[in-house]
Scaffold this active site. Structure first.
Site, mmCIF file in Angstrom:
data_model
loop_
_atom_site.group_PDB
_atom_site.id
_atom_site.type_symbol
_atom_site.label_atom_id
_atom_site.label_comp_id
_atom_site.label_asym_id
_atom_site.label_seq_id
_atom_site.Cartn_x
_atom_site.Cartn_y
_atom_site.Cartn_z
ATOM 1 N N ASP A 16 0.770 -1.036 -0.061
ATOM 2 C CA ASP A 16 0.031 0.132 -0.194
ATOM 3 C C ASP A 16 0.814 1.237 -0.231
ATOM 4 O O ASP A 16 2.205 1.364 0.992
ATOM 5 C CB ASP A 16 -1.234 0.147 1.574
ATOM 6 C CG ASP A 16 -2.305 1.374 0.959
ATOM 7 O OD1 ASP A 16 -2.887 1.670 -0.269
ATOM 8 O OD2 ASP A 16 -2.862 0.704 2.284
ATOM 9 N N ASN A 64 -11.047 -2.823 -5.550
ATOM 10 C CA ASN A 64 -10.294 -1.713 -6.334
ATOM 11 C C ASN A 64 -10.741 -1.549 -7.246
ATOM 12 O O ASN A 64 -10.824 0.524 -7.945
ATOM 13 C CB ASN A 64 -8.489 -1.839 -6.321
ATOM 14 C CG ASN A 64 -7.981 -2.001 -5.238
ATOM 15 O OD1 ASN A 64 -7.087 -2.903 -4.796
ATOM 16 N ND2 ASN A 64 -8.071 -0.635 -4.323
HETATM 17 C C1 IPE Z 1 -5.344 -3.395 -0.074
HETATM 18 O O1 IPE Z 1 -4.638 -1.742 -0.098
HETATM 19 C C2 IPE Z 1 -5.260 -3.121 -1.542
HETATM 20 C C3 IPE Z 1 -4.114 -3.469 -1.987
HETATM 21 C C4 IPE Z 1 -3.413 -3.152 -1.765
HETATM 22 C C5 IPE Z 1 -4.130 -4.343 -3.715
HETATM 23 P P1 IPE Z 1 -6.222 0.034 -0.534
HETATM 24 O O2 IPE Z 1 -5.331 0.973 -0.605
HETATM 25 O O3 IPE Z 1 -7.532 -0.218 -1.612
HETATM 26 O O4 IPE Z 1 -6.777 -0.488 0.882
HETATM 27 P P2 IPE Z 1 -7.427 0.482 1.657
HETATM 28 O O5 IPE Z 1 -9.459 1.170 0.863
HETATM 29 O O6 IPE Z 1 -6.564 2.189 2.493
HETATM 30 O O7 IPE Z 1 -7.940 -0.042 2.384
HETATM 31 C C1 IPE Z 2 -0.984 0.681 -3.548
HETATM 32 O O1 IPE Z 2 -1.491 1.550 -3.500
HETATM 33 C C2 IPE Z 2 -1.458 -0.444 -5.313
HETATM 34 C C3 IPE Z 2 -3.081 -0.540 -5.154
HETATM 35 C C4 IPE Z 2 -4.054 -0.873 -4.216
HETATM 36 C C5 IPE Z 2 -3.346 -1.336 -6.417
HETATM 37 P P1 IPE Z 2 -2.909 2.985 -3.460
HETATM 38 O O2 IPE Z 2 -2.877 2.936 -5.031
HETATM 39 O O3 IPE Z 2 -3.454 2.425 -2.475
HETATM 40 O O4 IPE Z 2 -2.266 3.600 -2.227
HETATM 41 P P2 IPE Z 2 -2.783 5.287 -1.665
HETATM 42 O O5 IPE Z 2 -2.790 3.926 -0.459
HETATM 43 O O6 IPE Z 2 -3.824 5.477 -1.983
HETATM 44 O O7 IPE Z 2 -1.801 6.046 -1.186
HETATM 45 MG MG MG Z 3 -4.310 2.295 -0.554
#
Ligand code: IPE
Ligand code: IPE
Ligand code: MG
Length: 227
Positions: A16, A64
């Protein structure tokens, strides 16, 4: 008696913080995701140096899809490119690819690429499992249905129908970016996993940080409810 100092066989990472990394560097989110793929590539290259049987990475959750369509498209494009560019390296390095989640619902060309990748890497001795269109609640429902169709549901029969049935038990779950939640990742499998949360944003995560999390893991006393 507690089990201390045992070696981890299976580590999972919630990757993340790509978006926040991009924001911090005043770049578009897509650049954060690209750097996130770079971090995956480097980590997978370093796997030889770890005594792990399986690394499971959360790449795209079933939730997602709620993101703007442009971002989802960017992520799918990165996935296609990554498979194309790195598949041969996986084969050469003995990496067995495994996908968890409802990945057959992805775009047909991605499904075809993944089918080919699974076939070509199937003799690898170390497993890289990737969560694609993965949600643990959905996985448990699918497993429960399959278990019920085959006979009585017990923890063992349900577990045998999870996407992870052929993987070693989960020992350690790491989440980057400072968030302390599981976001629907491996909820069943994490029942007795050790949890490590690091503030590092995913694109900055390195093999040294994985090694540090494993050191932390080895110092913990696992009890599994006993004493
Ligand atoms: C979890 O991260 C999913 C992945 C890393 C693929 P998210 O960024 O989607 O999770 P939330 O929404 O902060 O809980
Ligand atoms: C993780 O990074 C990647 C996926 C969930 C696909 P994020 O896109 O969730 O990054 P933040 O949480 O917005 O920083
Ligand atoms: Mg995230």
């Amino acid at each position: 008696m507690g089990v201390e100092g045992s070696r981890a066989r299976h580590v999972a990472i919630i990757m993340d913080g790509n978006g926040r990394w991009a924001k911090r560097h005043r770049l578009p989110r897509a650049a954060g995701h690209r750097r996130g793929v770079e971090a995956v590539r480097k980590l997978v290259r370093s796997l030889r140096g770890f005594d792990l049987e399986c690394l499971t990475l959360y790449a795209f959750s079933s939730e997602n899809w709620k993101r703007p369509v442009d971002e989802v498209d960017d992520l799918m494009t990165l996935m296609r490119r990554f498979i194309r560019s790195d598949l041969q390296e996986f084969v050469d390095n003995g990496v067995r690819l495994k996908i968890v989640g409802d990945w057959r619902a992805l775009a047909p060309d991605i499904v075809a690429m993944l089918d080919d990748a699974l076939e070509r890497t199937r003799h690898g001795e170390r497993t890289l499992a990737v969560g694609l269109n993965y949600g643990a609640q959905q996985e448990i429902v699918r497993a429960a249905r399959a278990a019920a169709a085959a006979g009585p549901i017990t923890t063992e029969t349900l577990e045998a129908h999870l996407d992870t049935a052929d993987l070693p038990p989960l020992d350690l779950m790491i989440r980057t970016s400072g968030e302390m939640r599981l976001s629907n990742f491996l909820l069943w499998q994490a029942a007795y996993a050790e949890l490590v949360f690091v503030d590092t944003l995913w694109p900055d995560f390195t093999a040294d940080m994985l090694a540090a999390a494993l050191d932390d893991f080895e110092r913990r006393e696992r009890r599994f409810g006993g004493r």
